[in-house]
Enzyme design. Sequence first.
Site, PDB file in Angstrom:
ATOM      1  N   THR B  56     -40.797  -8.139 -15.816  1.00 42.96           N
ATOM      2  CA  THR B  56     -41.934  -7.674 -15.636  1.00 42.96           C
ATOM      3  C   THR B  56     -41.951  -6.340 -15.175  1.00 42.96           C
ATOM      4  O   THR B  56     -42.916  -5.351 -15.259  1.00 42.96           O
ATOM      5  CB  THR B  56     -42.751  -8.402 -14.584  1.00 42.96           C
ATOM      6  OG1 THR B  56     -42.564  -9.947 -15.247  1.00 42.96           O
ATOM      7  CG2 THR B  56     -44.038  -8.138 -14.376  1.00 42.96           C
ATOM      8  N   LYS B  85     -40.454  -4.877   9.972  1.00 43.40           N
ATOM      9  CA  LYS B  85     -41.424  -4.857  11.208  1.00 43.40           C
ATOM     10  C   LYS B  85     -42.499  -5.809  11.574  1.00 43.40           C
ATOM     11  O   LYS B  85     -43.479  -5.824  12.515  1.00 43.40           O
ATOM     12  CB  LYS B  85     -41.828  -3.320  11.305  1.00 43.40           C
ATOM     13  CG  LYS B  85     -40.740  -2.415  11.518  1.00 43.40           C
ATOM     14  CD  LYS B  85     -41.397  -0.800  11.083  1.00 43.40           C
ATOM     15  CE  LYS B  85     -40.144  -0.018  11.274  1.00 43.40           C
ATOM     16  NZ  LYS B  85     -40.537   1.289  10.455  1.00 43.40           N
ATOM     17  N   ARG B 106     -45.777  -7.549  -7.464  1.00 45.93           N
ATOM     18  CA  ARG B 106     -45.555  -8.940  -7.507  1.00 45.93           C
ATOM     19  C   ARG B 106     -45.216  -9.494  -6.090  1.00 45.93           C
ATOM     20  O   ARG B 106     -44.384  -8.810  -5.168  1.00 45.93           O
ATOM     21  CB  ARG B 106     -44.544  -9.374  -8.362  1.00 45.93           C
ATOM     22  CG  ARG B 106     -43.700 -10.575  -8.091  1.00 45.93           C
ATOM     23  CD  ARG B 106     -42.543 -10.820  -9.322  1.00 45.93           C
ATOM     24  NE  ARG B 106     -43.121 -11.065 -10.602  1.00 45.93           N
ATOM     25  CZ  ARG B 106     -42.514 -11.802 -11.469  1.00 45.93           C
ATOM     26  NH1 ARG B 106     -41.260 -12.137 -11.528  1.00 45.93           N
ATOM     27  NH2 ARG B 106     -43.094 -11.981 -12.732  1.00 45.93           N
TER      28      ARG B 106
END
Lengths: 153, 310
Positions: B56, B85, B106
């Site tokens: 992909t 973070k 994705r």
Amino acid sequence: MKNNHMQVEAICNGYVIDHIPSGQGVKILKLFNLTDTKQRVTVGFNLPTNNGGEKDLIKVENTEITKSQANQLALLAPNATVNIIENFHVTDKHALTLPNEVENVFPCPNSNCITHGEPVISCFSIKKTKGNIGLKCKYCEKTFSKDIITEQV
Amino acid sequence: MLNPLFRKHIVSINDISRNELELIVKTAAKLKKQPQPELLKHKVIASCFFEASTRTRLSFETAIQRLGGTVIGFDNAGNTSLAKKGETLADSISVISSYADAFVMRHPQEGAARLASEFSNVPVINGGDGSNQHPTQTLLDLFSIYETQGRLDNLNIAFVGDLKYGRTVHSLAQALAKFEGCKFHFISPDALAMPEYICDELDEQNVSYATYSSIEEVVPEIDVLYMTRVQKERFDETEYQHMKAGFILSASSLEHAKPNLKVLHPLPRVDEITIDVDKTPYAYYFQQAENGVYAREALLALVLNETIGE
């Protein structure tokens, strides 16, 4: 002989949710935040019905039921009745209609759904298929039965 | 011609109409035949893969570069502010989308692309969100079917393997249900049968479908054989060994196939298609993977260009 004693005391102004399936009353109290209100709330659990069954009943004083609450009620207790009380008289009856969607009420049961931990509100579209009510999450697109969703309340 | 996909988010195959699907497929065919290396000139596309992907990501990035666009992004969320973070995905999207003209992503969680579409100022293209949707896979499947069969209506299609968890088969069935007269044939272990909610949707749309116990049973009447992998980890070892034989395609299984039959597979395959099938005229899975580039080119071109010249 018919017993005409009221099982729960009458209210002057407010609303009465009657014919709640036995066991669902506590969920409705929680969902409508009725445990936090300062108004008088009278509750009856497992009250006998005319046809020999059991029901729950909730009376809330000096408060109006919102459209969103009526929609949620249609999902949790579709056969319940809502009576609006003014001066000890029933002045209106709310018809419960299943909403097209329900927002910001139930969390998505899918633990991997992105809604958990992100700044968005949950949203389910409601669909009736073959007599069953399914709720489809707008985000993860998974469909859950009404019971799985409402169990979380 | 007015392009209905211009600036549109591509999150779920359910959001795309039949006409839009046809537009994408036909645009992919044109771009395959006649490359247009300037369609994305001066466009910057963010390619953000919060989980690993081979085909992909590479085919998206190839598509962007073949159309003259440039890519920014990452292929691993490990070094991003999200992971390091604790930034929310919503904040990450708000920032990254302000840098780019489109946002390909994705993510391992279901619904991530829908959420991104609510926080992004530019079109979001879903490259897979957990077990939910992978619309560009469906688009390349449709393009491969259209390319080999010349139509998307009145097709006989068999789906084989893991029909319960395989998001590619769910989306392809939902997409083909938008076209007229397709007939679906389902072949899977009982434990991995097509989920009830998909069958309910097909019933609602009056799509004809049936289940079968072997591939050979349906081969003579089908136009497309869509194979998927039955994952070993879903079964115990003995059960898996016993069951898998029924869902393996070999060249001999195709003896009575119609000449137009094509075998598709979203890849990667393991042993569900034996390598002797590769040499038959029916094998089309590698061309199908190549078509991923053209389908993604078509999508990017359409969401970023108001009109596309002939």
